[in-house]
Structure formats: C-alpha cells, structure tokens
Design an enzyme around this catalytic site. Structure first.
Site, PDB file in Angstrom:
ATOM      1  N   THR A 122       0.855  -1.192   0.000  1.00  0.00           N
ATOM      2  CA  THR A 122       0.000   0.000   0.000  1.00  0.00           C
ATOM      3  C   THR A 122       0.891   1.241   0.000  1.00  0.00           C
ATOM      4  OG1 THR A 122      -1.635  -1.243   1.251  1.00  0.00           O
ATOM      5  CG2 THR A 122      -1.863   1.162   1.251  1.00  0.00           C
ATOM      6  N   GLU A 151      -3.515  -4.794  -2.589  1.00  0.00           N
ATOM      7  CA  GLU A 151      -4.020  -6.052  -2.034  1.00  0.00           C
ATOM      8  C   GLU A 151      -5.100  -5.758  -0.978  1.00  0.00           C
ATOM      9  OE1 GLU A 151      -3.547  -9.261  -2.967  1.00  0.00           O
ATOM     10  OE2 GLU A 151      -5.177  -9.414  -1.525  1.00  0.00           O
ATOM     11  N   ARG A 154      -7.584  -9.993   4.053  1.00  0.00           N
ATOM     12  CA  ARG A 154      -7.656  -9.744   5.494  1.00  0.00           C
ATOM     13  C   ARG A 154      -6.903 -10.847   6.217  1.00  0.00           C
ATOM     14  NH1 ARG A 154     -13.952 -10.265   5.492  1.00  0.00           N
ATOM     15  NH2 ARG A 154     -13.201 -11.833   4.044  1.00  0.00           N
ATOM     16  N   LYS A 207      -7.110   1.718  -2.871  1.00  0.00           N
ATOM     17  CA  LYS A 207      -6.731   1.015  -1.635  1.00  0.00           C
ATOM     18  C   LYS A 207      -6.969   1.899  -0.406  1.00  0.00           C
ATOM     19  CE  LYS A 207      -5.000  -1.846   1.247  1.00  0.00           C
ATOM     20  NZ  LYS A 207      -5.678  -3.079   1.620  1.00  0.00           N
ATOM     21  N   ALA A 255     -19.593  -2.991  16.905  1.00  0.00           N
ATOM     22  CA  ALA A 255     -18.940  -2.082  17.847  1.00  0.00           C
ATOM     23  C   ALA A 255     -17.872  -2.825  18.650  1.00  0.00           C
ATOM     24  CB  ALA A 255     -19.981  -1.474  18.776  1.00  0.00           C
ATOM     25  N   CYS A 263      -3.114  -2.218   8.975  1.00  0.00           N
ATOM     26  CA  CYS A 263      -3.529  -1.394   7.830  1.00  0.00           C
ATOM     27  C   CYS A 263      -4.349  -0.155   8.201  1.00  0.00           C
ATOM     28  CB  CYS A 263      -4.319  -2.255   6.844  1.00  0.00           C
ATOM     29  SG  CYS A 263      -3.274  -3.476   6.036  1.00  0.00           S
ATOM     30  N   ARG A 331       0.321  -5.438  15.382  1.00  0.00           N
ATOM     31  CA  ARG A 331       0.556  -4.052  14.981  1.00  0.00           C
ATOM     32  C   ARG A 331      -0.678  -3.180  15.257  1.00  0.00           C
ATOM     33  NH1 ARG A 331       3.155  -5.196   9.104  1.00  0.00           N
ATOM     34  NH2 ARG A 331       1.791  -7.011   9.253  1.00  0.00           N
TER      35      ARG A 331
HETATM   36  N1  LIG Z   1      -1.108  -7.294   6.463  1.00  0.00           N
HETATM   37  C1  LIG Z   1      -2.253  -7.098   5.819  1.00  0.00           C
HETATM   38  O1  LIG Z   1      -3.315  -7.568   6.222  1.00  0.00           O
HETATM   39  C2  LIG Z   1      -2.262  -6.290   4.549  1.00  0.00           C
HETATM   40  C3  LIG Z   1      -3.400  -6.319   3.722  1.00  0.00           C
HETATM   41  C4  LIG Z   1      -3.389  -5.577   2.555  1.00  0.00           C
HETATM   42  C5  LIG Z   1      -2.281  -4.802   2.217  1.00  0.00           C
HETATM   43  N2  LIG Z   1      -1.203  -4.778   3.054  1.00  0.00           N
HETATM   44  C6  LIG Z   1      -0.046  -3.975   2.647  1.00  0.00           C
HETATM   45  O2  LIG Z   1       0.931  -4.880   2.103  1.00  0.00           O
HETATM   46  C7  LIG Z   1       2.244  -4.446   2.436  1.00  0.00           C
HETATM   47  C8  LIG Z   1       2.986  -5.558   3.157  1.00  0.00           C
HETATM   48  O3  LIG Z   1       2.339  -5.758   4.397  1.00  0.00           O
HETATM   49  P1  LIG Z   1       2.705  -7.006   5.321  1.00  0.00           P
HETATM   50  O4  LIG Z   1       1.749  -6.988   6.449  1.00  0.00           O
HETATM   51  O5  LIG Z   1       2.822  -8.231   4.499  1.00  0.00           O
HETATM   52  O6  LIG Z   1       4.182  -6.573   5.806  1.00  0.00           O
HETATM   53  P2  LIG Z   1       5.192  -7.405   6.689  1.00  0.00           P
HETATM   54  O7  LIG Z   1       5.930  -6.421   7.503  1.00  0.00           O
HETATM   55  O8  LIG Z   1       4.492  -8.540   7.345  1.00  0.00           O
HETATM   56  O9  LIG Z   1       6.197  -8.061   5.625  1.00  0.00           O
HETATM   57  C9  LIG Z   1       7.169  -7.358   4.931  1.00  0.00           C
HETATM   58  C10 LIG Z   1       8.257  -8.341   4.523  1.00  0.00           C
HETATM   59  O10 LIG Z   1       9.114  -7.704   3.606  1.00  0.00           O
HETATM   60  C11 LIG Z   1      10.445  -8.067   3.905  1.00  0.00           C
HETATM   61  N3  LIG Z   1      11.334  -7.053   3.318  1.00  0.00           N
HETATM   62  C12 LIG Z   1      11.553  -5.778   3.733  1.00  0.00           C
HETATM   63  N4  LIG Z   1      12.391  -5.148   2.886  1.00  0.00           N
HETATM   64  C13 LIG Z   1      12.692  -6.030   1.918  1.00  0.00           C
HETATM   65  C14 LIG Z   1      13.500  -5.977   0.749  1.00  0.00           C
HETATM   66  N5  LIG Z   1      14.161  -4.863   0.409  1.00  0.00           N
HETATM   67  N6  LIG Z   1      13.597  -7.079  -0.014  1.00  0.00           N
HETATM   68  C15 LIG Z   1      12.932  -8.211   0.315  1.00  0.00           C
HETATM   69  N7  LIG Z   1      12.144  -8.323   1.405  1.00  0.00           N
HETATM   70  C16 LIG Z   1      12.033  -7.245   2.191  1.00  0.00           C
HETATM   71  C17 LIG Z   1      10.481  -8.155   5.411  1.00  0.00           C
HETATM   72  O11 LIG Z   1      11.579  -8.947   5.860  1.00  0.00           O
HETATM   73  C18 LIG Z   1       9.127  -8.814   5.680  1.00  0.00           C
HETATM   74  O12 LIG Z   1       9.241 -10.223   5.641  1.00  0.00           O
HETATM   75  C19 LIG Z   1       2.067  -3.161   3.240  1.00  0.00           C
HETATM   76  O13 LIG Z   1       2.166  -2.065   2.389  1.00  0.00           O
HETATM   77  C20 LIG Z   1       0.664  -3.276   3.786  1.00  0.00           C
HETATM   78  O14 LIG Z   1       0.073  -2.024   4.026  1.00  0.00           O
HETATM   79  C21 LIG Z   1      -1.164  -5.505   4.192  1.00  0.00           C
END
Ligand SMILES: NC(=O)c1ccc[n+]([C@@H]2O[C@H](COP(=O)([O-])OP(=O)(O)OC[C@H]3O[C@@H](n4cnc5c(N)ncnc54)[C@H](O)[C@@H]3O)[C@@H](O)[C@H]2O)c1
Length: 483
Positions: A122, A151, A154, A207, A255, A263, A331
């Site tokens: 995001t 993405e 959930r 998003k 509620a 997120c 988080r």
């Molecule tokens: N978690 C959710 O439910 C969700 C849902 C929709 C969208 N998103 C979005 O998706 C994105 C990822 O979220 P997440 O929860 O999976 O994050 P996360 O922190 O769980 O995972 C990030 C991963 O990226 C790796 N990483 C960091 N820098 C890197 C690099 N340079 N090269 C390779 N790997 C690297 C980290 O080691 C980690 O494993 C965010 O932007 C978030 O807002 C998250």
C-alpha cells in the site's frame, strides 16, 4: 508464468502461495535469511489459517520456492511484485517507503528481459510513477513497465480473500503490462472475479479509499455505541437494522474497542496526510482517526469504572490482545494503548491470547502472560474481553466467576450476555453499546468517565434525555477519575 514476490510477510507470502496455487511458478524473496531458511523447511513465520498446508503442497509440486537472492530469482521472471512493508512514519503519518525503494533498487539491478514491476504494497498516490522513474534512472537499458495492484486480503481469512476476492484492481497505462497482468489473473477472471482496470493513480487511491471507508464505518458504529449506552438503545440491534439496508451493508458495523491492525491505523493517517499535502483536507478521515482514539479512552474508562473507580492495585485479567481473532499480528492493536494505560494507572494486568503472546511480549512490557483464561482470571478484580477468539466463546463463565476475587466483566466484543454473566455469578457485566443491560448497576454507581477531550454536543433541556424522554442521565455531569 514466472513471478517473483519481494517480501514474505502477511501479504507477500500469502500472495506467493496463492499465485502458485493458481498455477504460476513463484519465487518468494526476502532479505531475512532466517525467514527464507525456515520457509524452505516448511516453517511459516506468521499465523494464518491454512497457509502452512497450501505452502507445503505447492512447494512439493515444484511451483513455489524461496530465495534471498533476487538476482537469481528474477531470471526469466515476467512479473516482479513488491510486497514489502510500508509502516507509518512517526513524525508525519505518511507511509515510510524505505523498504519499497530498497526492494525497487534491488529489482532494478536484477532486471534482464522485459518485466512488469507490480506494487502490491500500500503506497501513497504517485509512488508507482516514482518507481518507474527510479528504475529508468538506474537502468536506462531495461525493458519494463510498472503496475499498481493493491491487495485487499484480510489477516485470518487471507487465503479465501486472495483466491476469491471481491475484485482485483490493476492500474497501469502500458498496454504490454496490461496484457501480462491479464494473464496473471486469468485464473480468477474465469471464476467471475471482477478485474478493475484503471490508471496508476486511481489504483493506488482505491486502496486508501477502501480502508478509509471501512474505518469510517467502524468509527461511526463505535461512536453510536457510546450514544446507545446513554439513551438505552442496543448497538447490536441498531447495526442489524442499519446493515440490512443494501445501500449500507452489514460489514464493519460491529462495535468494539476501536480499529487496529497493520492497515487501518496507518492507511487512514496516510490518507489524511495525502489530503493535507494536496490542499484537500480529508475532514471525514481526520474525524474517524480522532474517534478511534476516543473509543479507546472510553474502554479504559469502562475498566476503571468496573474496578470501582480506580485500577490501582487491582488485577485485570485480559482475554485476547491481538487486534482481531485468527491472527498473531499485534501491529496497532487496541491492547497496545489500553493495557499500558491500565498498568500506568497501577493495575496488575494478566493476559492470555491464543497467538498474540509471541509478538505481544516485546510490545507489552509488564504484562503477566498466562496459559489459560482461568489462570488469568484467578484472583482478578475484573475480566476484560478484548479479542473475540473462538477459544473464548465456550469458556465456563461459572468457573471464571468462581476463581475471581471480584466477578466483574467488561466485554468489549459483546461476546457474552448479561443473563449468562449474571447466572454464572458475575455481579457486574458491562458490554459495548448496551446500557440497558448493565447488571447490578447499583453496586457500582461510578460516573461515566471521559478521558479524551470531547467534541461540543447539543445538550437536551434539563430533565430530558437526548431522545426527549424524561429518563434521567445520572452520568451526564460527574467528572471521572483521570489516569
Ligand atoms: N497485512 C495485511 O493484512 C495487509 C493487507 C493488505 C495490504 N497490506 C499492505 O501490504 C504491504 C505488506 O504488508 P505485510 O503486512 O505483508 O508486511 P510485513 O511487515 O508482514 O512483511 C514485509 C516483509 O518484507 C520483507 N522485506 C523488507 N524489505 C525487503 C527488501 N528490500 N527485499 C525483500 N524483502 C524485504 C520483510 O523482511 C518482511 O518479511 C504493506 O504495504 C501493507 O500495508 C497488508
């Protein structure tokens, strides 16, 4: 089709596993050697129902592998997906793009043949264009396009969300990239999943707009819950009656103690920030963020009231610390605000969570972790239901009440009923948005506590409730304890 996913967190790993399940060849890359070593041995670093089994099957069948070396992984890849974290920058609320830009730089170095660089993280509007410029500057020779593919999965139901999404959003202005993305999602399109094709900026904003709107529903219903408690309505009935209107929809009208997770808090802040930076203040989103803070203050006040006006020296037993069930993600969970406030006010906090302890231990210093709800409740002065894990639904309330010093409950998820609690031996049960269902109000007539600055309200004429009835509002003026 060969795909590289950069980042193996909640989104990257689920996307990689599911795209392999859809028949693509996927290499998941991460900078963490420990993560990659564990994944190669079949160990999933997060808790997500069904993920381990699906990952094992696709790895066994040769469609899914893991690497720390993006250079080797990128060979022959047609799609490289950026799925790294975009946490909130503390000083201004904007998304921190350092992980994204590091991943993009590594991708730029690894590019060989034509590839589409897909932003699944995001990111603020304009980032995909910046990514294009950055790669072009680093690799004037490379053949590539960029696409935005936010993405919507959930945590807790991520596999189902990815495999049968309400929609897939693809933003790009390049015809060649569009064709590649069409091929990527063909297995979903044939299952009638709508593919929304847009430009880069619209995809990026969809998003934030989606998360901002969902957060708005939550803050709205949480604010209504507070009103329900004052006027004798039941927020569950109000939500049901509202949600059945097809223009409104029933989702995200439950509620609770405020939204949390990886997120909504950061994405609402980033949306508000984007508005400020572009001279178009997002007033609704700013109010949503403010209300989410006020709701947590209300929860703290409820616990203090249930403890007899002060939690100093009292033992608070907490069921659940994750922001929602079926995830280990801590988080921005409401517990991270509420529990430190209680500890700061002198409470002894004992907590249990089916998956949250691993991350929670570092984030919640001072918590006494327990193995079961009954152990947490032993000798406690108040029991707080913070997360609606299924594990808690079937608890023996009688046993809980029996082992507590004071059998009192604050149910932030409306998991139980006053009748059940009373029958089980609880002498106080406070839920969310259900004032009329206070049990044994007279035993604990502590005033309503407002720990956050209130917005101006229209006060009803003396003697009248807000709905015009003559029911007194005993809590209207009394100041509450501050913490
Ligand atoms: N978690 C959710 O439910 C969700 C849902 C929709 C969208 N998103 C979005 O998706 C994105 C990822 O979220 P997440 O929860 O999976 O994050 P996360 O922190 O769980 O995972 C990030 C991963 O990226 C790796 N990483 C960091 N820098 C890197 C690099 N340079 N090269 C390779 N790997 C690297 C980290 O080691 C980690 O494993 C965010 O932007 C978030 O807002 C998250």
């Amino acid at each position: 089709m060969k795909i590289v996913i950069v980042g193996t967190g909640y989104v990257g790993l689920v996307s990689g596993v599911c795209l392999a399940e859809l028949g693509h060849r996927v290499v998941c890359v991460d900078t963490s050697p420990e993560k990659i070593a564990g994944l190669r041995q079949g160990r999933v670093p997060i808790y997500e129902p069904g993920l381990e089994q699906l990952m094992a099957r696709n790895a066994l069948e040769g469609r899914l592998s893991f690497d720390t070396d993006i250079g080797a992984a990128a060979e022959e890849a047609e799609v490289l997906v950026v799925a790294v974290g975009t946490p909130m920058r503390e000083h201004d609320g904007q998304a921190d793009l350092r992980q994204v830009m590091a991943a993009v730089d590594a991708i730029a170095r690894a590019l060989t043949g034509y590839a589409v660089i897909v932003t699944k993280s995001t990111v603020p509007v304009g980032t995909s264009r910046l990514i294009h410029e950055r790669i072009r500057a680093a690799r004037p020779d490379a053949a590539f396009d960029v696409a935005s593919n936010p993405e919507f999965l959930r945590e807790g139901s991520a596999l189902g969300d990815f495999m049968r999404p309400d929609r897939v959003v693809v933003g790009t202005s390049a015809a060649r990239a569009r064709a590649v993305m069409d091929e990527l999602y063909e297995p979903l399109r044939v299952c009638n999943v709508p593919i929304v094709n847009t430009g880069l900026e619209s995809a990026e904003l969809i998003k934030y707009a989606s998360n901002g709107f969902l957060a708005t529903k939550i803050s709205f219903v949480n604010e209504l819950a507070g009103l329900c408690e004052r006027i004798g309505a039941d927020v569950r009935d109000v939500s049901l009656g509202m949600g059945l209107d097809s223009r409104i929809g029933s989702g995200f009208l439950k509620a609770g103690p405020g939204y949390g997770g990886s997120c909504f808090p950061k994405d609402t802040r980033a949306l508000a920030r984007m508005g400020q930076e572009n001279g178009m203040a997002m007033h609704v989103t700013e109010a949503v963020i403010r209300v989410n803070g006020i709701v947590k203050d209300r929860m703290i006040a409820k616990i203090i009231r249930a403890s007899g006006g002060s939690v100093a020296g009292k033992t608070v037993a907490v069921l659940g610390v994750t922001f929602k069930p079926d995830t280990d993600d801590m988080r921005d969970a409401p517990s991270l605000t509420i529990l430190p406030a209680l500890i700061g006010a002198g409470a002894i906090v004992r907590a249990v969570d089916p998956q949250g302890r691993c991350q929670g231990e570092a984030l919640l210093p001072g918590i006494q972790w327990q193995a079961s709800a009954y152990e947490a409740a032993r000798g406690a002065d108040v029991l707080v239901v913070m997360t609606e894990w299924n594990d808690f639904v079937g608890l023996d309330l009688e046993q809980l009440a029996r082992v507590m010093r004071q059998p009192r409950m604050v149910d932030m998820r409306n998991l139980f009923t006053p009748e059940n609690a009373r029958t089980a031996g609880f002498n106080l049960y406070d839920a969310i948005g259900r004032t009329s269902e206070w049990a044994v109000l007279e035993e604990c007539p502590a005033p309503f506590v407002r720990a956050s600055p209130a917005l101006p309200i229209v006060v009803a004429p003396p003697g009248l409730g807000m709905n015009g009835s003559s029911r007194p509002r005993p809590d209207a003026a009394a100041p509450g304890p501050s913490i």
